[in-house]
Design a protein around this motif. Structure first.
Motif, PDB file in Angstrom:
ATOM      1  N   PHE A  78       0.968  -1.206  -0.088  1.00 35.27           N
ATOM      2  CA  PHE A  78       0.034   0.118  -0.014  1.00 35.27           C
ATOM      3  C   PHE A  78       0.784   1.094  -0.075  1.00 35.27           C
ATOM      4  N   ALA A  79       0.926   1.884  -1.206  1.00 35.97           N
ATOM      5  CA  ALA A  79       1.785   3.054  -1.359  1.00 35.97           C
ATOM      6  C   ALA A  79       1.267   3.918  -2.543  1.00 35.97           C
ATOM      7  N   GLU A  98      -5.758   3.584  -2.244  1.00 30.87           N
ATOM      8  CA  GLU A  98      -7.006   3.513  -1.970  1.00 30.87           C
ATOM      9  C   GLU A  98      -7.584   2.274  -2.759  1.00 30.87           C
ATOM     10  N   ASP A  99      -7.405   2.380  -3.852  1.00 31.00           N
ATOM     11  CA  ASP A  99      -7.915   1.220  -4.850  1.00 31.00           C
ATOM     12  C   ASP A  99      -7.586  -0.063  -4.492  1.00 31.00           C
ATOM     13  N   LEU A 100      -6.351  -0.239  -3.937  1.00 26.62           N
ATOM     14  CA  LEU A 100      -6.159  -1.792  -3.434  1.00 26.62           C
ATOM     15  C   LEU A 100      -6.648  -2.023  -2.063  1.00 26.62           C
ATOM     16  N   ALA A 101      -7.143  -0.924  -1.397  1.00 26.54           N
ATOM     17  CA  ALA A 101      -7.759  -0.929  -0.084  1.00 26.54           C
ATOM     18  C   ALA A 101      -9.358  -1.261  -0.423  1.00 26.54           C
ATOM     19  N   GLN A 102      -9.791  -0.901  -1.488  1.00 20.34           N
ATOM     20  CA  GLN A 102     -11.184  -1.044  -1.774  1.00 20.34           C
ATOM     21  C   GLN A 102     -11.347  -2.462  -2.464  1.00 20.34           C
ATOM     22  N   LYS A 103     -10.247  -2.924  -3.097  1.00 18.23           N
ATOM     23  CA  LYS A 103     -10.332  -4.284  -3.761  1.00 18.23           C
ATOM     24  C   LYS A 103     -10.249  -5.577  -2.331  1.00 18.23           C
ATOM     25  N   VAL A 104      -9.664  -5.003  -1.341  1.00 23.95           N
ATOM     26  CA  VAL A 104      -9.397  -5.885  -0.335  1.00 23.95           C
ATOM     27  C   VAL A 104     -10.966  -5.971   0.331  1.00 23.95           C
ATOM     28  N   GLN A 105     -11.440  -4.500   0.706  1.00 25.64           N
ATOM     29  CA  GLN A 105     -12.727  -4.684   1.217  1.00 25.64           C
ATOM     30  C   GLN A 105     -13.600  -5.505   0.468  1.00 25.64           C
ATOM     31  N   ASP A 106     -13.579  -5.385  -1.047  1.00 27.76           N
ATOM     32  CA  ASP A 106     -14.422  -6.559  -1.923  1.00 27.76           C
ATOM     33  C   ASP A 106     -14.104  -7.853  -1.737  1.00 27.76           C
ATOM     34  N   GLY A 107     -13.126  -8.208  -1.177  1.00 30.33           N
ATOM     35  CA  GLY A 107     -12.969  -9.818  -0.833  1.00 30.33           C
ATOM     36  C   GLY A 107     -11.711 -10.144  -1.382  1.00 30.33           C
ATOM     37  N   PHE A 108     -10.868  -9.124  -2.177  1.00 34.76           N
ATOM     38  CA  PHE A 108      -9.323  -9.669  -2.760  1.00 34.76           C
ATOM     39  C   PHE A 108      -8.363  -9.841  -1.627  1.00 34.76           C
ATOM     40  N   LEU A 109      -7.959 -10.991  -1.596  1.00 35.00           N
ATOM     41  CA  LEU A 109      -6.756 -11.418  -0.797  1.00 35.00           C
ATOM     42  C   LEU A 109      -5.916 -12.529  -1.373  1.00 35.00           C
ATOM     43  N   ASP A 110      -5.514 -12.084  -2.632  1.00 33.67           N
ATOM     44  CA  ASP A 110      -4.606 -13.033  -3.270  1.00 33.67           C
ATOM     45  C   ASP A 110      -3.237 -12.514  -3.085  1.00 33.67           C
ATOM     46  N   PHE A 111      -2.670 -12.645  -1.816  1.00 27.90           N
ATOM     47  CA  PHE A 111      -1.392 -12.190  -1.449  1.00 27.90           C
ATOM     48  C   PHE A 111      -1.026 -12.799  -0.094  1.00 27.90           C
ATOM     49  N   ASP A 112       0.423 -12.954  -0.124  1.00 29.17           N
ATOM     50  CA  ASP A 112       1.020 -13.681   1.285  1.00 29.17           C
ATOM     51  C   ASP A 112       1.399 -12.860   2.414  1.00 29.17           C
ATOM     52  N   ALA A 113       1.807 -11.637   1.942  1.00 27.46           N
ATOM     53  CA  ALA A 113       2.238 -10.591   2.979  1.00 27.46           C
ATOM     54  C   ALA A 113       1.891  -8.980   2.622  1.00 27.46           C
ATOM     55  N   ALA A 114       1.614  -8.321   3.387  1.00 27.08           N
ATOM     56  CA  ALA A 114       1.415  -7.011   2.972  1.00 27.08           C
ATOM     57  C   ALA A 114       2.317  -5.891   3.600  1.00 27.08           C
ATOM     58  N   ILE A 115       2.663  -4.699   3.079  1.00 21.05           N
ATOM     59  CA  ILE A 115       3.596  -3.744   3.295  1.00 21.05           C
ATOM     60  C   ILE A 115       2.741  -2.404   3.291  1.00 21.05           C
ATOM     61  N   ALA A 116       2.934  -1.507   4.127  1.00 25.47           N
ATOM     62  CA  ALA A 116       2.288  -0.219   3.728  1.00 25.47           C
ATOM     63  C   ALA A 116       3.345   1.002   4.467  1.00 25.47           C
ATOM     64  N   THR A 117       3.405   1.966   3.651  1.00 25.23           N
ATOM     65  CA  THR A 117       4.245   3.150   3.937  1.00 25.23           C
ATOM     66  C   THR A 117       3.277   3.843   5.137  1.00 25.23           C
ATOM     67  N   PRO A 118       3.841   4.373   5.991  1.00 21.80           N
ATOM     68  CA  PRO A 118       3.278   5.023   7.288  1.00 21.80           C
ATOM     69  C   PRO A 118       1.933   5.933   6.780  1.00 21.80           C
ATOM     70  N   ASP A 119       2.165   6.818   5.658  1.00 22.17           N
ATOM     71  CA  ASP A 119       0.967   7.682   5.396  1.00 22.17           C
ATOM     72  C   ASP A 119       0.011   7.136   4.889  1.00 22.17           C
ATOM     73  N   MET A 120       0.026   5.734   4.752  1.00 24.24           N
ATOM     74  CA  MET A 120      -1.070   4.759   3.923  1.00 24.24           C
ATOM     75  C   MET A 120      -1.886   4.153   5.119  1.00 24.24           C
ATOM     76  N   VAL A 149      10.029   0.678   1.352  1.00 19.33           N
ATOM     77  CA  VAL A 149       9.361  -0.497   0.794  1.00 19.33           C
ATOM     78  C   VAL A 149      10.122  -1.346  -0.119  1.00 19.33           C
ATOM     79  N   GLY A 150      11.043  -0.804  -0.543  1.00 24.13           N
ATOM     80  CA  GLY A 150      11.951  -1.537  -1.591  1.00 24.13           C
ATOM     81  C   GLY A 150      12.760  -2.954  -0.868  1.00 24.13           C
ATOM     82  N   LYS A 151      13.356  -2.551   0.425  1.00 20.05           N
ATOM     83  CA  LYS A 151      13.840  -3.355   1.134  1.00 20.05           C
ATOM     84  C   LYS A 151      13.109  -4.276   1.870  1.00 20.05           C
TER      85      LYS A 151
END
Length: 210
Positions: A78-79, A98-120, A149-151
């Motif tokens: 999320f960045a 915000e677009d990715l957050a909405q996808k998750v709200q709609d049921g998208f969970l096709d990932f194994d780990a999540a990273i976010a920048t503090p401002d998100m 986020v790259g690291k």
């Protein structure tokens, strides 16, 4: 009621009831068993002498497995702007705001780990009920809320794993795949145990490793 499979019965017979196996012995035993046609995941489950209901006795953190996990990790980040580009360049499969957050709200969970920048986190925090129970909620203590986020993406893909005690005081961790050689499984196991010992809370009393 389903019956135990032949492979399960053979594996059970190979284990001596009541015997405490050393780590090298346990690894050799795992390698000797033929229980599935796919490359099975090897896990370690560690019972700790802590009460996770008390904040000062919770055991939580991250570590790098020296031989990796053997898993292909799909990372969502999320960045925005430059940080989104940095995540993509580092190999993140899913990047958005915000677009990715909405996808998750709609049921998208096709990932194994999540990273976010503090401002998100103002946006991501609203996903706690969805991501939290699945162990996917970004957390500063785990290094998954960061501007680097790259690291963070590269670490996740290289074998960084997060751990925490469950409500029974047990830590569950992957240490590799059955196809790993004995040195790799043993090396990852030693790193896990060293980390868990280092993470012992000052408030923990009595025997720590059960």
């Amino acid at each position: 009621m389903s019956k135990d499979s032949r492979q399960y019965k053979e594996a059970k017979r190979a284990v001596e009831p009541g015997r405490l196996y050393s780590a090298p012995e346990a690894v050799r035993l795992i390698k000797s068993m033929q229980t599935a046609k796919f490359d099975e995941t090897v896990e370690v489950h560690i019972k700790l002498g802590v009460n996770p209901r008390h904040a000062d006795q919770q055991v939580r953190g991250t570590l790098m497995l020296p031989f990796g996990t053997g898993k292909s990790v799909r990372v969502a980040v999320f960045a925005k702007g430059e940080k989104a580009s940095e995540a993509e360049e580092a190999g993140a499969e899913i990047v958005g705001a915000e677009d990715l957050a909405q996808k998750v709200q709609d049921g998208f969970l096709d990932f194994d780990a999540a990273i976010a920048t503090p401002d998100m986190m103002g946006v991501v925090g609203k996903l706690g009920r969805i991501l939290g129970p699945r162990g996917l909620m970004p957390n500063p203590k785990a290094g998954t809320v960061t501007f680097e986020v790259g690291k963070a993406v590269k670490d996740m893909k290289a074998g960084k794993v997060e751990y925490r005690t469950d409500k029974f005081g047990v830590v569950h961790l992957i240490i590799g795949k059955k196809s790993f050689d004995e040195e790799a499984l043993s090396g990852n196991y030693r790193e896990v145990m060293d980390e868990i010992v280092r993470a012992k809370p000052a408030a923990a009393k009595g025997k720590y490793l059960r």
